[in-house]
Design a protein around this motif. Structure first.
Motif, short mmCIF file in Angstrom:
data_model
loop_
_atom_site.label_atom_id
_atom_site.label_comp_id
_atom_site.label_asym_id
_atom_site.label_seq_id
_atom_site.Cartn_x
_atom_site.Cartn_y
_atom_site.Cartn_z
N LYS A 201 -14.29 0.38 57.74
CA LYS A 201 -14.73 -0.09 56.42
C LYS A 201 -13.71 0.28 55.34
O LYS A 201 -14.00 0.16 54.14
CB LYS A 201 -16.11 0.49 56.07
N VAL B 135 -14.33 -4.05 64.62
CA VAL B 135 -13.31 -4.12 65.67
C VAL B 135 -13.85 -5.02 66.78
O VAL B 135 -15.08 -5.11 66.95
CB VAL B 135 -12.96 -2.73 66.25
N ASP C 83 -13.04 -11.15 66.13
CA ASP C 83 -14.08 -11.63 67.05
C ASP C 83 -13.51 -11.67 68.48
O ASP C 83 -12.61 -12.44 68.79
CB ASP C 83 -14.65 -13.01 66.69
N SER C 84 -14.09 -10.81 69.31
CA SER C 84 -13.56 -10.63 70.66
C SER C 84 -13.46 -11.94 71.45
O SER C 84 -12.45 -12.20 72.12
CB SER C 84 -14.42 -9.63 71.43
N1 LIG Z 1 -18.58 -10.71 66.90
C1 LIG Z 1 -17.75 -9.52 66.91
C2 LIG Z 1 -18.62 -8.31 66.90
C3 LIG Z 1 -17.77 -7.04 66.89
C4 LIG Z 1 -18.61 -5.81 66.64
O1 LIG Z 1 -19.84 -5.87 66.47
N2 LIG Z 1 -17.92 -4.67 66.63
C5 LIG Z 1 -18.59 -3.44 66.37
C6 LIG Z 1 -18.07 -2.36 67.29
S1 LIG Z 1 -18.67 -2.59 68.92
C7 LIG Z 1 -18.30 -3.04 64.95
O2 LIG Z 1 -17.17 -3.05 64.54
N3 LIG Z 1 -19.36 -2.70 64.19
C8 LIG Z 1 -19.26 -2.25 62.86
C9 LIG Z 1 -20.04 -3.11 61.92
O3 LIG Z 1 -20.57 -4.16 62.32
O4 LIG Z 1 -20.10 -2.74 60.75
C10 LIG Z 1 -16.85 -9.54 68.14
O5 LIG Z 1 -17.21 -10.19 69.14
O6 LIG Z 1 -15.76 -8.96 68.10
#
Ligand SMILES: N[C@@H](CCC(=O)N[C@@H](CS)C(=O)NCC(=O)O)C(=O)O
Length: 207
Positions: free
Chosen positions: A41, A54, A66-67
């Motif tokens: 952040k 991430v 986005d993975s």
């Molecule tokens: N749609 C995204 C989702 C990524 C995601 O949710 N990453 C999590 C870590 S597993 C994250 O960074 N969460 C922090 C947040 O959403 O604030 C992807 O596929 O990369």
């Protein structure tokens, strides 16, 4: 120009990209993002991904988040065999179907249960039910087909579902009842270049 992956070791979303880069044999530099300290952040990171999530991939002047989007890019750009992202409309739709499941039922079920458990909470029944229903569907599907979107070879769909499925037990969801899912996980783990999703213990919830 080298590939840089903004990565957090315990993130299954980041593992999808780490795994796929490794399976493709692509050299890359890891830029660790300490999510437990809130680095995702920070202003420099938000400049890369305004959602503050991430993984993020930089490939020369291309910056992607986005993975699943990143893995589609990697498949189209770096897999001349076109194994990982198919060409026919029906096959593309089958892969996309599973990418939607990964962003839907998998994220809301097994991935959510794991994060809640890792941060000291207890997932509610709706989260567990979502995870279990998906595992049942996957097990039935994989009983009749070797990989999620193809009977012959893995695609980015398998990469999208692997990381949080294999670590579902960390969310209190055992895999013993799903033999076809376990066979599928083993097949992916046998691929040249495979790198595991780290297992972990509960830790303090980030502020
Ligand atoms: N749609 C995204 C989702 C990524 C995601 O949710 N990453 C999590 C870590 S597993 C994250 O960074 N969460 C922090 C947040 O959403 O604030 C992807 O596929 O990369």
């Amino acid at each position: 120009m080298s590939i840089r992956l903004h990565d957090f070791a315990l993130s299954g979303h980041a593992h999808r990209v780490r795994l796929f880069l490794s399976l493709l044999g692509l050299p890359f530099e890891t830029v660790p993002v300490n999510m437990l300290k809130g680095e995702h952040k920070s202003q420099p990171f938000l400049a890369l991904n305004a959602f503050g999530q991430v993984p993020v991939l930089e490939d020369g002047d291309v910056t992607l988040s986005d993975s699943n989007a990143i893995n589609i890019y990697l498949a189209l750009k770096h897999d001349p065999s076109r194994q990982w992202w198919p060409e026919s409309p029906a096959q593309i739709a089958r892969v996309q179907h599973w990418l939607s499941v990964a962003a839907g039922q998998l994220a809301q079920g097994a991935a959510r249960a794991r994060w809640i458990c890792l941060t000291g909470g207890t997932p509610d029944q709706a989260v567990i039910d979502t995870a279990v229903q998906l595992l049942r569907v996957m097990d039935q599907h994989l009983a009749g087909q070797r990989f999620l979107a193809s009977s012959q070879h893995p695609t980015v769909a398998d990469i999208a579902l692997y990381s949080y499925t294999v670590r579902a037990p960390e969310g209190g969801i055992p895999l013993e009842a799903y033999p076809h899912v376990r066979r599928w996980l083993s097949e992916l783990e046998a691929l040249p270049g495979f790198v595991p999703m780290p297992s972990t213990q509960p830790f303090k919830k980030p502020a």
